[in-house]
Design an enzyme around this catalytic site. Sequence first.
Site, PDB file in Angstrom:
ATOM      1  N   CYS A 221       0.118   2.662  -0.735  1.00 42.50           N
ATOM      2  CA  CYS A 221      -1.013   2.151  -1.507  1.00 42.50           C
ATOM      3  C   CYS A 221      -1.264   3.058  -2.703  1.00 42.50           C
ATOM      4  O   CYS A 221      -1.698   4.209  -2.535  1.00 42.50           O
ATOM      5  CB  CYS A 221      -2.264   2.082  -0.632  1.00 42.50           C
ATOM      6  SG  CYS A 221      -3.699   1.387  -1.490  1.00 42.50           S
ATOM      7  N   PRO A 222      -1.018   2.594  -3.919  1.00 45.19           N
ATOM      8  CA  PRO A 222      -1.291   3.438  -5.101  1.00 45.19           C
ATOM      9  C   PRO A 222      -2.780   3.648  -5.332  1.00 45.19           C
ATOM     10  O   PRO A 222      -3.164   4.623  -5.993  1.00 45.19           O
ATOM     11  CB  PRO A 222      -0.640   2.661  -6.243  1.00 45.19           C
ATOM     12  CG  PRO A 222      -0.605   1.247  -5.780  1.00 45.19           C
ATOM     13  CD  PRO A 222      -0.440   1.294  -4.301  1.00 45.19           C
TER      14      PRO A 222
END
Length: 373
Positions: free
Chosen positions: A164-165
């Site tokens: 998850c950025p």
Amino acid sequence: MITRKVRKWEKLPGKNTFCCDGRVMMARQKGVFYLTLFLIIGTCSLFFAFECPYLAVHLSPAIPVFAILLFFFVMAMLLRTSFSDPGVLPRALPEEATFIEMEIEAANGNVPAGQRPPPRIRNVQINNQIVKLKYCYTCKIFRPPRASHCSICDNCVDRFDHHCPWVGNCVGKRNYRYFYLFTLSLSLLTIYIFTFNIVHVVMREFHCLTVLEVLVCFFTLWSVVGLTGFHTYLISLNQTTNEDIKGSWSGKNRVQNPYSHKNIIKNCCEVLCGPIYPSVLDRRGLMQEDSPVSATSAAPSSSSISNPVPQTMKTTAALIPNEHTPEDAKPSVAASAEKSPSPKDGDPPAPKVPPLASPETDVETSIVKDKTH
């Protein structure tokens, strides 16, 4: 050579970054994470500065109090997800990798030239279901069930869900529940701020900052609430995002999910209330590293080793009459006379006896010289 103690996180492979002496572990790409912090803190700051004073006076003082508590919970879950080890698996040591390679070659046999070797897979049985363990060519290990290699962090993560950025880290076995609580609480906070912004617009005159908050919350609402609903669905089935995308347990070929309890409550309790497993990386452990030192610093310690006392000196030192030597170890006068040859006529005078000789030997030597003359 001297040894310098270093932390193990300084030598860990992969593309993670560490802060606070290895206590904080994140991915290298953290730009979107900073954007997440800016949006959450910026939106809540505008809400606390412009809407909360008016709503606390005209509606209830509990409105800003609940918003503050919810904000701190969101930030705690975000930082807990971003700064923790998601479940990274350590890579195999060179000896372990060599042993695994030998096992694989022995199992596959000699592969003819030009033919592709068989895939490196091991089968294990979980709840009467065959699960394949795939070999990671980067980490040199057979990955545990539900583990996968993250191409962004360049590490194998146990029970890998996704990278998850927005949180700047992988989501895996050790931080998935905090990620879900973050999305759930952020959804509640977004709905809360969006609702009272509408109330503030209705009760008060038009304000540009309030409209800006409404727009931000409106577009955030769809993505955050949708993400929370999707992960709620996955938790109820005890699946991961990676398994759902790949269709690992889609029912094809009669393959069922061996981790599901066939009960929504049991699945939710296992994912959200199960034990928190410790990290297997030992990031803050100590390891020794050899470093060269100058010759002058090592001279005092190595002088005794490089210039040892000769063995002959140790042996003759014990024959000095002043030393406390056992009687049988002392040389007799007769033995010393037999060992020393008598000089003949015409020969040069005998050399002087070394200082280590006994006094009796000196007396005999002088008597022999008088007789020869």
